[in-house]
Motif scaffolding. Sequence first.
Motif, PDB file in Angstrom:
ATOM      1  N   ASN A   1       0.835  -1.210   0.000  1.00  0.00           N
ATOM      2  CA  ASN A   1       0.000   0.000   0.000  1.00  0.00           C
ATOM      3  C   ASN A   1       0.867   1.257   0.000  1.00  0.00           C
ATOM      4  OD1 ASN A   1      -2.454  -1.246  -0.051  1.00  0.00           O
ATOM      5  ND2 ASN A   1      -2.883  -1.037   2.128  1.00  0.00           N
TER       6      ASN A   1
ATOM      7  N   ASP B   1       5.133   6.222   5.164  1.00  0.00           N
ATOM      8  CA  ASP B   1       5.376   6.673   3.784  1.00  0.00           C
ATOM      9  C   ASP B   1       5.204   8.179   3.664  1.00  0.00           C
ATOM     10  OD1 ASP B   1       2.647   7.443   2.997  1.00  0.00           O
ATOM     11  OD2 ASP B   1       2.180   5.310   3.159  1.00  0.00           O
TER      12      ASP B   1
ATOM     13  N   THR C   1     -10.310   5.318   0.265  1.00  0.00           N
ATOM     14  CA  THR C   1     -10.401   6.753   0.508  1.00  0.00           C
ATOM     15  C   THR C   1     -10.899   7.480  -0.738  1.00  0.00           C
ATOM     16  OG1 THR C   1      -8.075   6.924  -0.008  1.00  0.00           O
ATOM     17  CG2 THR C   1      -8.653   6.806   2.312  1.00  0.00           C
TER      18      THR C   1
ATOM     19  N   LEU D   1      -6.618  -4.324   4.135  1.00  0.00           N
ATOM     20  CA  LEU D   1      -6.401  -3.897   5.525  1.00  0.00           C
ATOM     21  C   LEU D   1      -7.326  -4.629   6.493  1.00  0.00           C
ATOM     22  CD1 LEU D   1      -5.843  -0.026   5.202  1.00  0.00           C
ATOM     23  CD2 LEU D   1      -4.159  -1.780   5.781  1.00  0.00           C
TER      24      LEU D   1
END
Length: 381
Positions: free
Chosen positions: A283, A311, A331, A346
């Motif tokens: 991800n 990240d 999202t 997830l």
Amino acid sequence: MMKFVRTHLAWKVFLSYLLVVLVGGVVLITAASLSVPAAFERHMASMNAIMTNGNTVGNNQQMQTELFSQYTAAVYEAVTYAVVAALIAAILASFFISRQVVTPMLRMMSLSHRIAEGEYEERLALPGGQQADQIDELGQLALSFNQMADKLEKTETMRRELIGDVTHELRTPLTAVKGYLEGLIDGVLPADPETYQQIHSEIDRLQRLVNDLQELSRVEAGAFQLLLTPVSPSSLIERIQSTLGRQFEDKNIQLEISVESDLPDILVDKDRILQVLTNLVGNALQYTPSGGKVTLLVRRERSDVLFSVKDSGIGITAEQLAFIFNRFYRTDKSRTRASGGSGIGLTIAKALVQAHQGKIWAESNGEGKGSTFSFLIPISR
Ligand code: ADP
């Protein structure tokens, strides 16, 4: 978990038997004391007559026998009335006491029938106005029953939501494939490799979705076995580096690794933890633009080992963070749908970490400000 001062049902039943015996006894004595005088008075008259006759006749033996039989008749009469009264009182007392036990049972029975028919809303009240901190086994049974009803209701809601979600997820690629095929049939779309490639990628997404769903249902139902072995955290990171390192280079993203030295082994299912790490690092790679950076950090945190993937990517807003581990949550639906994500990764990662008695969470300073996904695995279990 609530702590109960439990008043044992056995003790209550014992007391109720005692109560029945007491009621019976009291009524027996009262009734006897009331009926004895009347019975004696009546038989006394006959006794007087016998005594007078006896004196005349002078037969002492016969007079004594008569007197005795009159006396026993008086006692039997009095006792019979008293026993009948005590019996009625005992039956009434038993009836009211057994109602206390049977009524909640009957309520439970009728509620269980309603639940079996799919009505999950109703719950049982604690029997006999019991308080939550002072309940007997019947109260405990009512609480367990309510817990079961809660669980069934939740499962039913989840089942309904899952069917809704899956239908929604399947509809999009199916509509796309149908659209391409209709375009081909009508001659609106050219029958060239590019069109077939589009169809192929939609079907590919469907296939991935079905595989993810299968995995999700297995993981959520706990229908998988963890093969626990002692694993060194650094060996996990090496594996991730060797499988994903190349992709980082290709996308021009820096992969920084920081593993604390002398970390203890953790007792885990190696493949499952690798699956979680692959998802998080994958991800991070996906949601970080070229030129960015991903840091993979492993360190000891009290009695756990912390794995953290940080990240410099697109970030997650505070509102989105609350839903990020929900299945099918993305999202940005259109963007991630185009990039192939189903929003299940997830959810699976969370279930796997929890199966290891661990904890997983996400942090972000907001859109464009990168994200950090972390999870803890206990060292000794
Ligand atoms: P997907 O297959 O869509 O990636 P996941 O369950 O792994 O499914 O992730 C769910 C959603 O969480 C993603 O669609 C994405 O919107 C968001 N997300 C996950 N990881 C990151 C990340 N590192 N940075 C930003 N957003 C992320």
